[in-house]
Design an enzyme around this catalytic site. Sequence first.
Site, PDB file in Angstrom:
ATOM      1  N   CYS A 157      35.094  40.420  32.801  1.00  0.00           N
ATOM      2  CA  CYS A 157      35.206  41.468  33.823  1.00  0.00           C
ATOM      3  C   CYS A 157      34.080  41.378  34.847  1.00  0.00           C
ATOM      4  CB  CYS A 157      35.213  42.829  33.161  1.00  0.00           C
ATOM      5  SG  CYS A 157      36.615  43.057  32.068  1.00  0.00           S
ATOM      6  N   LYS A 212      34.579  39.871  39.517  1.00  0.00           N
ATOM      7  CA  LYS A 212      35.386  40.715  40.401  1.00  0.00           C
ATOM      8  C   LYS A 212      34.632  40.977  41.692  1.00  0.00           C
ATOM      9  CE  LYS A 212      35.810  44.603  37.686  1.00  0.00           C
ATOM     10  NZ  LYS A 212      36.286  45.954  37.619  1.00  0.00           N
ATOM     11  N   ASP A 247      41.366  55.989  40.792  1.00  0.00           N
ATOM     12  CA  ASP A 247      41.226  56.042  39.330  1.00  0.00           C
ATOM     13  C   ASP A 247      41.373  54.623  38.785  1.00  0.00           C
ATOM     14  OD1 ASP A 247      41.649  56.788  36.477  1.00  0.00           O
ATOM     15  OD2 ASP A 247      41.661  58.801  37.345  1.00  0.00           O
ATOM     16  N   ASP A 248      41.195  54.465  37.439  1.00  0.00           N
ATOM     17  CA  ASP A 248      41.375  53.141  36.822  1.00  0.00           C
ATOM     18  C   ASP A 248      42.843  52.782  36.728  1.00  0.00           C
ATOM     19  OD1 ASP A 248      38.693  53.243  36.204  1.00  0.00           O
ATOM     20  OD2 ASP A 248      39.066  54.132  34.241  1.00  0.00           O
ATOM     21  N   GLY A 258      56.065  38.130  32.515  1.00  0.00           N
ATOM     22  CA  GLY A 258      54.840  37.744  33.212  1.00  0.00           C
ATOM     23  C   GLY A 258      55.103  36.682  34.251  1.00  0.00           C
TER      24      GLY A 258
END
Length: 757
Positions: free
Chosen positions: A417, A420, A450-451, A542
């Site tokens: 993470c 980014k 928001d997330d 996907g």
Amino acid sequence: MNMRAPTDKQTDLVLVGGGHSHVQVLESFAMEPPPDTRITLIVDRPVAMYSGMVPGFVAGQYRQEELEIDVLPLARCIGARVIVARAARLDAAAKRVHLVGRPPVAFDFASINIGSTVAGLSTPGVREHALPTRPIGKFVTRIDTVFASLGSSGTGGATEPVRVAVVGAGVGGVEVAFALDHRIRELGRAVEVILVESGPEILPGYSAGMRRRALRAAEKRGIRIVTGRRIQRVESGRAFLEQDEDGIRFDILLWVTGAFGQPLFRASNLPTDERGFVKVRSTLQLEDYDNIFAVGDCATLTRHPQTPKAGVYAVRQGPVLASNLRRVLAGGLLLDDYKPQHDFLTLINTGDGSAIGTKWLLSFEGRWVFQLKDRIDRKFMHRFQPLDDTGHPTAFSSSTMGDGPDETETETLCGGCAAKLGQQGLARALARIEELPENSSVELGLAQADDVACYTSPQGQRIVSSADQFRAFTDDPYLVGRVGAVNAASDIYAKGVTPRFAQALVALPESGSDAEREETLFQLMAGATAAFEELGVTLVGGHTTTTTELLVGFHVEGFADPDQELLRLDALCAGQSLILTKALGTGVLFRADMMGRLRGPWFEEALSSMLRPNRKAASIAREHGASAATDVTGFGLAGHLATMLRAADLAAMVNVSALPALPGSLKLLGAGLRSTFHKENAKTERGMEIESAAPRHPKFPLLFDPQTSGGLLFGVPQENAEAALDELLESGHSASIIGITSEAGPDSRIRISISRS
Ligand SMILES: Cc1cc2nc3c(=O)[nH]c(=O)nc-3n(C[C@H](O)[C@H](O)[C@H](O)COP(=O)(O)OP(=O)(O)OC[C@H]3O[C@@H](n4cnc5c(N)ncnc54)[C@H](O)[C@@H]3O)c2cc1C
């Protein structure tokens, strides 16, 4: 770390087990890597234990770290892939190693160095009541717990002697008996040790002089010896010999009955001897397979079947194995033969600073013998300690393993993470869109920052959805897939909703062959489906593409009840306690891994933290009245907290000393190491009010460390905070109450303090 980019024609060498021979192969290949070879090391733990110092550990002479061979950084020195999993079976014909709980790994050449297990484990009651000395890692942890309970007088009653029975009087059993006798006395307890051997005498196969000395030393300490009798069954607190009604009473029963083959070989239908050790030729190749080698305890030389199962042989096989692997990888057929030495120096640590030794039928004892053993053991261990306990390359490793991290590698951006766009860049980009889409069915959208997104379907169903993607943070695609899935589901949990469906977005590296891309995708998806399955999330589809490196992302969806209050980012209230549910530090730890500076035990802890879903934490948060939550990921704790506070127009006081830290992270941060995204995250500092001493606090940099699959951050009424924390700790979370929210003042939103308590 010299992570080599895959080329079109690489040979796959898979090393199974991190035993004494394989660590030497890693050492040899670090000095001169075999060309066009991709090396994978499969280990059940990223740290191996050096058995020679285990009795010294039991006696209290060594700390656990001193027995640990750190195989992760050793492997990283040669850019090897490390898979932490237990090998269960080898399909020699299909050239695959089958692993417990994850898909098999293919090889062109394989070598196995997995040690042995202990004989007689199927004796009734042994598994339930005895402490076997193998696997050594487990033994070391369990014996430590036993000592802790003795220290608090929990075993046997404080005034009663502690009764210890050691079954098996080979070198290991005799050493462990002496070591326990010494340690328990040192703990201030009386002790009675009994050593049981099924053969006619102790130390079978060793010189008479050594045996005499050991018997004398045992007599001096009051250690009872029973020979020619076999333990038939064990019950709680009693071990029964044949025709023995009363049994031997014990508080601690040690099982040291000699080496026995690991189940892997029989499960693989490979030719083994009667004890289950795989049969090898003098070249260390399996009898029927030129491309598979086996070494150390797990193998029996067909031409020298009586070779003892001792570490010294595994050590001597190391250079022969390295040389033979090098030759077969280069297409050679002419290999070296390994010839076991006839005799070797055996040294028995008697636990009290002295030792007994034997070689060529001579025997000797004294403090100097222990000093000799200590010197030999430490020298061997020093060779395989590429990092000191702060994660710095040791001088020794630099001389044998090369110059440590490749300088160009240090410029490579971190994955996970941490990969980014910075928070401010993101905000600016979105602000430039003149008209954000408006739609009355959107409850949480771009405008709310928001997330997750939340919108209502035409049929009235509230859908909570989130997308997450990151660059691979390590070179094991299965692991990347599993962590990616746990991380993606976390956003939905953070809103108090259960994730239900997921889709994958995968970018595969352009380099390498089609077959390699297929295998990478397979491993990645296997990891993701395993994680999603555990969470009850169905992967429904996907999309893949190719690019310069491996990227993995998931779109995850869940459904909120019509009247359910989501744990929105903007719903913190003033006066709430802030709780963080996982320790911080993954950013700097995986940065260290990229540089070959991550220690195996730190890797283990970081992995287990990243693989822990936030499901339980979210339900505890809700039960204790949380109004708002987020999961802490790439922007770091400070960045995510700042977003929550801005959204709710509040401020918070954060106690930096309360931040939970993953093992190793503070040492690495203290040494100046940072994730490549740390600097961007640290821009949050500008808007913070920081107590003058706080920046010097070792945990201060953790505020900005980007997290991969981090914990939840939520606010609960202060009166509920301790109860919520207790529940989190009881369920295994490394949680902490890190601060308190307040009304926003005129100045900064985050005030950083250091607790005085
Ligand atoms: C208490 C005790 C004291 C001893 N003292 C001495 C001594 O002083 N001198 C001496 O020469 N010998 C000693 N021995 C014997 C010695 O431990 C072994 O002979 C030696 O460890 C064998 O080395 P190895 O390299 O074959 O395997 P090991 O050192 O056992 O290494 C095997 C490695 O493989 C890993 N592994 C195991 N199974 C799997 C799997 N399925 N998948 C993936 N990884 C796996 C293990 O975690 C381990 O890291 C002692 C043994 C004991 C029990």
